[in-house]
Each structure stands twice: as C-alpha cells, then as structure tokens.
Design an enzyme around this catalytic site. Structure first.
Site, mmCIF file in Angstrom:
data_model
loop_
_atom_site.group_PDB
_atom_site.id
_atom_site.type_symbol
_atom_site.label_atom_id
_atom_site.label_comp_id
_atom_site.label_asym_id
_atom_site.label_seq_id
_atom_site.Cartn_x
_atom_site.Cartn_y
_atom_site.Cartn_z
ATOM 1 N N SER A 127 0.806 -1.476 -0.112
ATOM 2 C CA SER A 127 -0.362 0.212 -0.105
ATOM 3 C C SER A 127 0.878 1.959 0.422
ATOM 4 O O SER A 127 2.028 1.094 1.002
ATOM 5 C CB SER A 127 -0.822 -0.045 1.224
ATOM 6 O OG SER A 127 -1.753 1.265 1.432
ATOM 7 N N TYR A 152 -1.713 -1.195 10.840
ATOM 8 C CA TYR A 152 -2.175 -2.235 9.659
ATOM 9 C C TYR A 152 -0.864 -1.787 8.928
ATOM 10 O O TYR A 152 -0.730 -2.600 8.003
ATOM 11 C CB TYR A 152 -3.531 -1.391 9.253
ATOM 12 C CG TYR A 152 -3.530 -1.568 7.881
ATOM 13 C CD1 TYR A 152 -3.925 -2.736 6.871
ATOM 14 C CD2 TYR A 152 -3.364 0.052 7.159
ATOM 15 C CE1 TYR A 152 -3.740 -2.259 5.820
ATOM 16 C CE2 TYR A 152 -3.866 -0.068 5.639
ATOM 17 C CZ TYR A 152 -3.789 -1.194 4.874
ATOM 18 O OH TYR A 152 -3.448 -1.241 3.442
ATOM 19 N N LYS A 156 2.360 -4.033 6.540
ATOM 20 C CA LYS A 156 2.679 -3.534 5.449
ATOM 21 C C LYS A 156 4.624 -3.477 5.232
ATOM 22 O O LYS A 156 4.613 -4.428 4.111
ATOM 23 C CB LYS A 156 1.616 -2.659 4.488
ATOM 24 C CG LYS A 156 0.452 -2.993 4.392
ATOM 25 C CD LYS A 156 0.119 -3.782 3.402
ATOM 26 C CE LYS A 156 -1.402 -4.066 3.083
ATOM 27 N NZ LYS A 156 -2.640 -5.411 2.298
#
Ligand code: UFG
Length: 341
Positions: A127, A152, A156
């Site tokens: 992302s 989160y 990644k």
C-alpha cells in the site's frame, strides 16, 4: 500447453475478485482461497457470472497451516497473489494484535509454503500507506518509507521486508510488492465491487452509500490543508486497472523477466485529485446531489500522496487507462446493483 495457474488468497475480496477476472481473461487459471471474514460467497458467484465459467474455490483461512497445506497438495501453481489481510486502519489501532496475528501469520504461512513446495513467485498487496507523509511528491519506489502510523500500515511494511529478505536468502524465490494507491470503482458489469461491512471507512463507499440514502451526510475531513482547495489529495486508481497491473506483474514473474529477486512497483494513476474534486465529479457524472459537510481533519490522514508511475509504465508495460468519470459511474452502478435501486 496447459495454462499457468495462480493461487489468489483473499480472492473473494474487492481487489481479489477483479484480479481473478483479469487473470482468467488474460489466459491464466485461478484458484481462489478466502475465509469470507470480510467477503461473501456472492463475490465468487459474481466472478463466475462475468467469466461464464466456474472457478476453483476453497474456503480456507491462510492462517490455518494444515488447511493451506491441502491447497498446496491439491493444486499445481507457480504463483500466488496474496491479498488476504485485514485492512481497516482505525480498527488496527484499537486491535493491533488482531492485525499483527492475521496479516503476518497468513503471509508467513504463504511464503514458507511457497518455499517448501518449490513454488517460485509471490506477489504481495502492499500500500501507498508505507510512504506516510512523504518527503517529496509524487512518490517513486525509492522515496523513503516513513515509520508506520498504524498497525495496519506496519503489517504492510513488515510483510514487504519479510518478502525482500526471503527472496534474497532463498534461491528460486521471487517477490513483487505492488504498492496500491487508492483503489476505487467496480467492474463495468456491476457484478463485482467493494462490499464494506458496517460504516465505510473509505471515501467512495461512503459517497455511494450517501447517494443511496443509507448515510445521511458525508463528512469531508478537513479543508484547511496546504492543497489547492484545502482538501486532501489522493491518487484514485480504478480497481480494473489495478487488477491489470497484477496480470502484468504475474507475466513478468512467470516469464522470468525480473531484474532482481524482489521488486516493488507503485500502482496509481500519477494524478492527484482532491476530495472536493472527487465529490464534484461524482455528482456531475451520476447526475445527483450529495449532501456533505466540512468537518475537522481525520487523525492520521496525510495531506497529499500520489504516485510516480514511470517504473510500472516502463517495466511492467502497464498504465492506468480508465477515466475517473467512468470509474465514478461504475462505483454508483455497483451501489445501485447491491441495493436493488
Ligand atoms: N475522506 C473524507 N470523508 C470520508 C472518508 C474519507 O473526507 O468519509 C477523505 C480522507 O480524509 C482522505 C480521502 O477522503 O483525504 C481518502 O480517504 P480514504 O479513507 O478513502 O483513503 P485513505 O487515503 O485514507 O486510505 C488509503 C487506503 C488505506 C491506507 C491509507 C493510508 O485505503 O488502505 O490510504 O494512507 F492505509
């Protein structure tokens, strides 16, 4: 010659379904695995309706090693695209362990089984969040990553690093991380799209639900940023274009065209669009009025981020093609389809 098969984890999700369709349309076979933790069986039906054929599907949690092993025993594939992950930034702040456990265990299971079974190619869903509040814009793949501001985002970054290290260490293992900017829109058929549960966190699902009358009013988070109209700038990429970037990356891996064992590509349009611009286009192309109000900034939002896409354009031979207007029409068509409007 038999077709190349691609394992698609989280293939019932928003990006997974569109990618499964694009892969089959490009001549690949797919095996979808998903535990439906944030998706529905109807998503697989949508994929099959578009393709006019069945696709191989197994209801499997990628954290469940034994269930995953059965998939590796049953199917012959050289490539996995790993989408399966939790993705709500706010929830990850409240429940970090849930995010670290799910996102990292599932990914490590995939990587270790690819290694164990001698399956070479791993494509990871990363992302633009890894760039954080970037030093310079647009961001290239060389722009330094910033410390993650949410668990989160951290999952990644950590998963990117795991993939990099494993591809470096283990002969015959190859990895590509695709850093997605803001995926929006739906398939032109309106048979697949985003299915958020509860109150949407992301802008477009909130917009389409407001247009459908499910939400009373859209909140625009801040109009005092140092941007042309004061609202945040993002790079909104059509999900069908994003799906095709995966096909290009898979072709690069299966065609043994990689320059290194681990590569990273930005997947965006290269065009910054503000929140207000997006709302105005949405209203114009769909011929409707959206009730919205300006409210305070949302904690954690970066003022602006958009992609330098030169590397993906040149090396993957991929470029975003769909117009923002068509994408916004498709987002509304999908909302109407699921609400029977
Ligand atoms: N926004 C609103 N109102 C809303 C929702 C969003 O004004 O109801 C604004 C946000 O403030 C932001 C823009 O719309 O300026 C886009 O917000 P999204 O939540 O749709 O997308 P983000 O850019 O915040 O999120 C994306 C990805 C995440 C990723 C995050 C971190 O969807 O996966 O970037 O940069 F973690």
């Amino acid at each position: 010659m038999s077709k190349e098969t691609v394992l698609v984890s989280g293939g019932a999700g928003y990006i997974g379904t569109h990618t499964a369709v694009a892969l089959v349309e490009a001549g690949y076979d797919v095996v979808i695995i998903d535990n439906f933790s944030n998706s529905e069986a109807s998503a697989i039906e949508g994929v099959e309706k578009i393709l006019g054929r069945k696709v191989a599907f197994e209801q499997v949690d990628t954290c469940d090693t034994e269930a995953l092993r059965k998939v590796f025993e049953k199917y012959d594939f050289n490539t996995v695209i790993h989408f399966a992950a939790y993705k709500a930034v706010g929830e990850s702040m409240a429940e970090p362990l849930k995010y670290y456990a799910n996102n990292l265990v599932s990914f490590m299971n995939i990587v270790s089984m690819m290694k164990e079974y001698g399956r070479p190619n791993i494509l990871f869903s990363s992302s633009a969040t890894v760039y954080g509040d970037a030093e310079s814009l647009p961001v290239t793949e060389q722009t330094p990553r910033q410390p993650a501001t949410s668990p989160y985002g951290n999952t990644k970054q950590i998963a990117e690093d795991i993939l990099r290290d494993c591809c470096r260490a283990y002969e015959g293992l190859y990895g590509i991380a695709l850093r997605y900017f803001n995926p929006i829109g739906a398939h032109p058929s309106a048979l697949i799209g985003e299915l958020p549960r509860g109150v949407p966190n992301n802008l477009i699902p909130f917009v389409t639900q407001t247009a459908a009358g499910i939400r009373e009013c859209l909140s625009v988070f801040g109009n005092d940023y140092d941007t042309p109209d004061g609202t945040c700038l993002r790079d909104y990429i059509d999900v069908n274009d994003l799906a095709k970037a995966h096909v290009a990356a898979v072709a690069r891996m299966t065609g043994h065209k990689m320059d290194a064992s681990y590569e990273i590509f930005n997947v965006g349009t290269g065009r910054p669009v503000s929140v207000l611009e997006l709302l105005t286009r949405f209203e114009a192309v769909n011929d409707l009025k959206l009730p919205y109000k300006i409210v305070g900034r949302r904690p954690g939002d970066v003022p602006a981020v958009w992609a330098d896409t030169a590397l993906a354009n040149e090396v993957l031979g991929w470029k975003a093609e769909r117009s923002l207007d068509d994408t916004l029409r498709s987002a509304w068509a999908w909302e109407k389809h699921i609400r029977n409007l």
